[in-house]
Enzyme design. Structure first.
Site, PDB file in Angstrom:
ATOM      1  N   CYS A 178       0.823  -1.217   0.000  1.00  0.00           N
ATOM      2  CA  CYS A 178       0.000   0.000   0.000  1.00  0.00           C
ATOM      3  C   CYS A 178       0.854   1.263   0.000  1.00  0.00           C
ATOM      4  O   CYS A 178       1.252   1.765   1.060  1.00  0.00           O
ATOM      5  CB  CYS A 178      -0.944  -0.001   1.208  1.00  0.00           C
ATOM      6  SG  CYS A 178      -2.082   1.390   1.198  1.00  0.00           S
ATOM      7  N   CYS A 181      -0.663   4.326   1.749  1.00  0.00           N
ATOM      8  CA  CYS A 181      -0.628   4.301   3.220  1.00  0.00           C
ATOM      9  C   CYS A 181       0.756   4.690   3.737  1.00  0.00           C
ATOM     10  O   CYS A 181       0.881   5.412   4.719  1.00  0.00           O
ATOM     11  CB  CYS A 181      -0.923   2.903   3.772  1.00  0.00           C
ATOM     12  SG  CYS A 181      -2.399   2.134   3.150  1.00  0.00           S
ATOM     13  N   ASP A 182       1.800   4.161   3.083  1.00  0.00           N
ATOM     14  CA  ASP A 182       3.128   4.225   3.695  1.00  0.00           C
ATOM     15  C   ASP A 182       4.104   5.198   3.034  1.00  0.00           C
ATOM     16  O   ASP A 182       5.213   5.389   3.539  1.00  0.00           O
ATOM     17  CB  ASP A 182       3.749   2.815   3.712  1.00  0.00           C
ATOM     18  CG  ASP A 182       2.967   1.892   4.646  1.00  0.00           C
ATOM     19  OD1 ASP A 182       2.125   2.408   5.398  1.00  0.00           O
ATOM     20  OD2 ASP A 182       3.190   0.679   4.604  1.00  0.00           O
TER      21      ASP A 182
END
Ligand code: NDP
Length: 486
Positions: A178, A181-182
């Site tokens: 992801c 997300c990161d």
């Protein structure tokens, strides 16, 4: 072949039990396709769902719009990842009528559209479906059982992993699927994206504004991503593509990724590259394991469909989207599949006598989702507050690190709140938004979202961490193991 008299009787009884047999005691009607539905027998059944949609990505949501708009009570089981893979993409520029639109916005708008027509959404997943009875008996992860007159499966697909040394050890410590997300954890660092499809380009585009360099590792001598997607990479000076390169190992210092071992697929030469992040984008596998062989699948696990329809091998069960499509896999084809599945489901129900008056007569027997008590998980905004909670706690403390830009974190919040409510006597659960409180994230070395930290009551010592999204059931089980040992 000789069949003696006794085995003949046994064979007859066996075939009768799979035939047009109505089992009143269990309130389940045993049938064999094609169904001869005895509508009057439905009076013995409770928790009926006329159209059950499993999954809430674009296919499921669009099926819900059409099903509910046909005035047939429709329930959508949102699944482990409400909204599906589209919530992890940023902008889509091939959505009808929009120059560009966020994937999460498409999901949000379509969900609201389905709700306006009366579709009900339930934050749960399917554990198993018993297709030997009709209505189909559906057991959910929460244990709730409901009886579906028809089912549309839209469970999508999940990312593949590489299965190479170091991948699991550094999962959530630099290795992830992801980027959205990161990416912020890799500010001014070097990262690699693995894969040559649209997802790889998408991840590189999401990483480029943060990372110092993004290298896309493509195992062949060309990418398979759409030309228009590849064009977006050209102006980005910090994105490079390395062809004919595969990752053989992920290495780190125990806490986080520090390098990858690469191999040139032509020369077989191996070499290392220093990186802080490894972003996987190597395709997806269909989410069909919960079907336990009840429905015909192809050799890669995709649901087999009849000709150009959305019918599966079992009458009354339809499928749409990536779970049954290994060729196109586009959000826009998924919504078309969803529309077709809903129209075919409505016809199936009509052909079997489910009409307006019948639905009215079943009104009191329909499944009504249980309303959960609203439970607010405390959002911690200062280190002092977090540490005072841990020190004062008499139960283990669980901290959910999340951020609004992390789709899987946001999808998990209802599960976190439900588990916090259910387990309030055994565990203290709090949450930290790392985009609002980066100092708390830094103090606890959060490098991936979502992350759960576990603390012993009264001690500031971290005893465990989990770096991935969990379903409500998984989260419950995860927390349970610590509450038993205290
Ligand atoms: P794809 O299956 O299209 O691509 C997977 C990529 O990963 C391929 O390049 C493949 O290589 C590579 N790969 C597979 N296994 C390995 C491995 N073990 N090591 C290294 N590389 C590997 O998957 P995507 O997730 O990219 O796309 C799926 C679908 O979703 C597509 O239809 C795509 O169009 C769609 N999509 C659309 C987007 C958009 O329009 N914005 C965004 C994201 C996805 P090889 O080519 O050699 O097989």
């Amino acid at each position: 072949m000789k069949i003696n008299f006794l085995s003949g009787i046994a064979l007859f009884l066996l075939s009768a039990s799979f035939g047009w047999y109505v089992c009143h005691a269990s309130k389940e009607i045993r049938v064999q396709a094609p169904y001869s539905i005895k509508i009057d027998k439905l009076e013995t059944v409770t928790d009926i769902v006329p159209i059950l949609i499993i999954g809430s990505g674009p296919a499921g949501l669009m099926a819900a719009v059409y099903a509910a708009r046909a005035h047939i009570p429709t329930v959508v089981l949102e699944g482990d990842k409400p909204g599906g893979a589209l919530t992890q993409t940023s902008y889509i520029e091939n959505w009808p009528g929009y120059e560009r639109i966020l994937g999460s916005e498409v999901i949000d708008l379509t969900r609201k559209q389905a709700q306006r027509f009366g579709a009900l959404f339930v934050n749960d997943s399917v554990a198993k479906i018993d297709t030997s009875v009709w209505p189909f008996k559906v057991t959910m992860e929460s244990g709730t059982i409901l009886y579906a007159l028809s089912i549309i499966i839209t469970t999508g697909s999940s990312p593949h992993i590489l299965q190479i040394p170091g991948e699991q050890e550094y999962w959530g410590k630099g290795v992830t699927t992801c980027a959205i997300c990161d990416a912020p954890f890799h500010k001014d660092k070097d990262v690699v994206v693995i894969g040559g499809g649209d997802s790889a380009v998408e991840e590189a585009l999401q990483l480029a504004p943060y990372a110092k360099t993004v290298t896309i590792l493509v195992r062949k001598d060309a990418m398979r991503a759409a030309a228009a997607m590849q064009e977006h990479l050209k102006p980005l000076s910090n994105v490079a593509i390395m062809y004919n390169t595969e990752v053989r190992e992920v290495r780190g210092d125990g806490n986080e990724v520090t390098e990858v071992l690469l191999e040139n697929t032509n020369t077989k030469e191996t070499f290392t590259k220093m990186v802080s992040g490894v972003f996987l984008a190597i395709g997806h596998k269909p989410n069909t394991s919960f079907l336990h062989g009840n429905i015909a699948l192809d050799n890669e696990g995709y649901i087999k469909l009849h000709s150009r329809s959305q019918e599966t091998s079992l009458r009354g069960i339809f499928a749409a989207g990536d779970v049954a499509d290994k060729q196109y896999k586009q959000a826009s084809t998924a919504i078309g599949d969803g529309v077709k599945a809903a129209l075919e489901t409505v016809s199936f129900l009509q052909e079997h006598g489910i009409n307006g008056p019948i639905l009215t007569s079943l009104q009191k027997r329909l499944y009504v989702p249980r309303k959960r008590a609203k439970f607010d998980v405390e959002k911690i905004t200062s280190l002092e507050r977090l540490e005072s909670i841990i020190k004062a706690a008499t139960n283990p403390v669980f901290v959910d690190f999340y951020a609004p830009y992390c789709p899987s974190c946001m999808m998990m919040l209802p599960a976190v709140s439900a588990v916090a409510y259910d387990m309030q006597d055994k565990a203290t659960i709090v949450k930290v938004d790392v985009s609002e409180s980066p100092d708390i994230g830094q103090k606890y070395h959060i490098g991936s979202l979502p992350t759960f930290l576990v603390f012993k009551p009264g001690s500031l010592q971290e005893i465990a961490r989990y770096n991935d999204a969990m379903t409500q059931k998984e989260l419950h089980a995860y927390i349970e193991q610590f509450t038993q040992n205290v």
